[in-house]
Design a protein around this motif. Structure first.
Motif, PDB file in Angstrom:
ATOM      1  N   ASN A   1      81.726  12.489 188.746  1.00 18.50           N
ATOM      2  CA  ASN A   1      80.456  12.030 188.531  1.00 18.50           C
ATOM      3  C   ASN A   1      80.196  10.654 188.270  1.00 18.50           C
ATOM      4  OD1 ASN A   1      79.425  14.743 189.139  1.00 18.50           O
ATOM      5  ND2 ASN A   1      80.333  15.375 187.047  1.00 18.50           N
TER       6      ASN A   1
ATOM      7  N   ALA B   1      88.495  22.272 185.579  1.00 16.41           N
ATOM      8  CA  ALA B   1      88.994  21.401 184.527  1.00 16.41           C
ATOM      9  C   ALA B   1      90.474  21.135 184.654  1.00 16.41           C
ATOM     10  CB  ALA B   1      88.862  22.098 183.347  1.00 16.41           C
TER      11      ALA B   1
ATOM     12  N   SER C   1      87.434  11.894 181.891  1.00 16.07           N
ATOM     13  CA  SER C   1      87.327  13.055 181.406  1.00 16.07           C
ATOM     14  C   SER C   1      87.048  13.993 182.399  1.00 16.07           C
ATOM     15  CB  SER C   1      86.328  13.292 180.413  1.00 16.07           C
ATOM     16  OG  SER C   1      84.956  13.139 180.798  1.00 16.07           O
TER      17      SER C   1
ATOM     18  N   SER D   1      84.492  15.928 183.102  1.00 17.14           N
ATOM     19  CA  SER D   1      83.227  15.820 183.436  1.00 17.14           C
ATOM     20  C   SER D   1      82.938  14.493 184.463  1.00 17.14           C
ATOM     21  CB  SER D   1      82.020  15.954 182.672  1.00 17.14           C
ATOM     22  OG  SER D   1      82.410  14.949 181.528  1.00 17.14           O
ATOM     23  N   GLU D   2      83.785  13.414 184.089  1.00 19.76           N
ATOM     24  CA  GLU D   2      83.448  12.093 184.498  1.00 19.76           C
ATOM     25  C   GLU D   2      84.097  11.984 185.989  1.00 19.76           C
ATOM     26  OE1 GLU D   2      83.325   9.474 180.628  1.00 19.76           O
ATOM     27  OE2 GLU D   2      85.088   9.979 181.520  1.00 19.76           O
TER      28      GLU D   2
END
Lengths: 294, 298
Positions: free
Chosen positions: A57, A256, A51, A53-54
């Protein structure tokens, strides 16, 4: 011969004969080369499951579960614009490769099988064309096509890709190597016209070579960036290369979008990889052999 | 041959397309490079801007542009990295495959050829992400042993970062070309040497490499031409790095002059300079190696 499309008769693919010991050094070096080449491919496979956010990170090679979400999001982006890009790429590469292969086959056949006035001039033009860096032509091609109102249309990308001096050069070698004069002579004795002799006799004999030329052109057009980038302004006409690099530009302001760029990159590579793996036997290009034989 | 007109008919489509999409653009670029816009009065109104002959002034402007020479030198340095590394790797890998002393030949050959299926733009996207310190596994690996890796997209490293993408994308294709040439060498050329006790390395160096010389010449030539045209990789990396200027390579400068500054005259002059330089370098190279590549098989 400059291109061999049938396996050379001399040495077939066989497992190493018994007297040849396998060498661990060779194996290690080849595996290192393969690892280097597969690294970005592995990364995109893993990253497209993450995703947004991943993506930046979690550990680089830790897969996640969002592949189908990412594909759905990308497909939904502006009413499936991404899939239009893929279709456009297929039209540019498929149409351009098919026409340029036929044009090259006709020209190569004429240069290989006929004696006529101006033959060496025509051949030298082809050679000069091979050495002209095609990308240099893009700006003047744009200006000329703009004069006739063809920029920002499919034709702006298709028309320049119909001519391939390198394709003509290869086809001339194929025709010389695979179409015997006697066969053409026999076709003529049977009353076949030149056109019919080409279509029914020469083309089938040159077939495997033509597949190589077709693949060459297909990959070259599919991978092309500068020509469509310059010619097209409407993003509905973009091929996938230009479209994705535009998406990456948007990523600078909307992080995004990076997930979509990564997923789009993965999907865009799939058709070509499939084409490669299934048609691998046609990739037997021997660029230099023409020089020795001369 | 039966019909005199037949070869001309077969050649017609190619010649028409050649004239329209190769010869005409080249001629037009040459023409534009000698023209400029003359602004009369305040430059307002339809008749105030007209095109006039400019002599060689566009060439003068191009060559003295403070951004042109650095971009040429940059591409020169880039070529000195890419061409030898890519062809060196391709040759070593092709020789290893050809020697047949491994059981992973088919797998590695396919894997190394795979990047050819990846467009330069996509390759640049993938590597671009891998260069980001937050993503890069190499940065991770180095920092775990206490080394701070340099930022691949910083000004000192970005040339190597772009070169790596080109090497990654081109090695496999060149390896296949050289491998095909190696497979075509008749076995008896080196079986005698092997019986006399020559090692694989001696056979490669003394027999195989000289025999595939023409293929090496052609791969070198095509790599050189491709290198001088580098455009897609730096253009794609630009959003990820602020160290790549709009005139990072000569071709990027052509693009900027033509489409950002609307100075098609200067862009045409620079195009002609690049085309002539490419032609001189490739022709000079063929002369230098004394190759009869491209000669007609008569």
């Amino acid at each position: 011969m400059a291109v061999l499309t049938v396996p050379p008769p001399v040495r077939e693919e066989t497992p190493p004969p018994r007297f040849k010991r396998t060498s661990p050094t060779a194996t290690v070096l080849l595996l290192l080369g393969a690892a280097y080449c597969l690294l970005p491919v592995l990364w995109v496979l893993v990253a497209s499951t993450k995703s947004a956010s991943e993506l930046f990170n979690t550990f680089t090679f830790l897969p996640s579960t969002h592949l189908f979400d990412n594909i759905a999001f990308l497909s939904g982006y502006r009413d499936g614009l991404y899939w239009r890009w893929m279709v456009n790429s297929a039209i540019f590469a498929g149409g351009g490769a098919a026409v340029s292969t036929l044009v090259s086959a006709m020209a190569g056949f004429a240069l290989a099988k006929y004696e006529f006035r101006g033959k060496s001039v025509a051949f030298n033009l082809v050679l000069a064309g091979v050495l002209v860096p095609a990308v240099i032509l893009a700006v003047p091609q744009y200006l000329l096509l703009a004069k006739v109102g063809l920029t920002n249309t499919y034709w702006a990308v298709l028309l320049p890709s119909f001519i391939s001096p390198y394709g003509i050069y290869l086809c001339r070698i194929f025709a010389a190597a695979t179409v015997p004069d006697e066969v053409l002579e026999a076709a003529r004795m049977d009353g076949a016209s030149d056109g019919r002799a080409f279509w029914r006799v020469a083309l089938p004999m040159m077939r495997s070579g033509l597949v190589t030329v077709l693949l060459f052109q297909f990959v070259a057009i599919w991978n092309n960036y500068m020509l469509p980038f310059i010619m097209l302004g409407d993003d509905k006409l973009f091929p996938v290369t230009v479209g994705l690099s535009g998406l990456l530009n948007q990523g600078a302001t909307q992080p995004a979008m990076y997930t979509s760029v990564v997923t789009g990159s993965l999907l865009s590579v799939v058709p070509l990889v499939v084409l490669f793996l299934t048609l691998q036997r046609y990739w037997r290009v021997d660029l230099g052999a023409g020089a020795v034989k001369a | 041959m039966r019909t005199k007109s037949a070869p001309y008919l077969f050649l017609t489509p190619a010649l028409v397309l050649f004239a329209l999409f190769l010869a005409a653009p080249i001629g037009y670029a040459g023409y534009l490079s000698l023209r400029r816009v003359k602004v009369s009065g305040l430059g307002l109104g339809a008749g105030s801007r007209s095109e006039v002959w400019a002599g060689l002034s566009n060439y003068g402007r191009s060559l003295t542009d403070p951004e042109f020479v650095p971009s040429v030198l940059r591409v020169g340095a880039y070529g000195l990295i890419v061409v030898p590394c890519m062809l060196g790797l391709a040759l070593v890998l092709a020789l290893l495959l050809d020697a047949g002393r491994t059981r992973v030949g088919t797998f590695t050959r396919t894997a190394i050829f795979l990047p050819y299926a990846v467009p330069a733009v996509i390759a640049s996207l993938l590597w671009g992400f891998l260069y980001l310190p937050r993503v890069s596994p190499i940065v991770d690996a180095l920092s775990s042993v206490g080394i701070t890796a340099p930022d691949a997209l910083s000004s000192g490293w970005v040339l190597y970062a772009v070169a790596n993408i080109a090497i990654w994308g081109g090695t496999g294709f060149n390896m296949i070309v050289l491998y095909t040439a190696l497979r075509a060498i008749p076995t008896d050329l080196f079986e005698a040497a092997r019986i006399d006790g020559a090692s694989d390395i001696q056979i490669a160096w003394r027999i195989k490499i000289p025999v595939i010389g023409p293929s090496l010449v052609m791969t070198f030539l095509f790599s050189l031409i491709a290198t001088l045209q580098v455009f897609a990789e730096p253009m794609t990396l630009r959003p990820l790095s602020n160290t790549i200027s709009t005139t990072w390579t000569p071709l990027m400068k052509v693009y900027r002059d033509a489409f950002v500054r609307n100075d098609i005259y200067s862009a045409a002059a620079t195009s002609v300079i690049i085309a002539v330089a490419t032609f001189v370098i490739s022709y000079g190279f063929l002369k230098f190696v004394g190759s009869r590549a491209f000669s007609q098989e008569n």
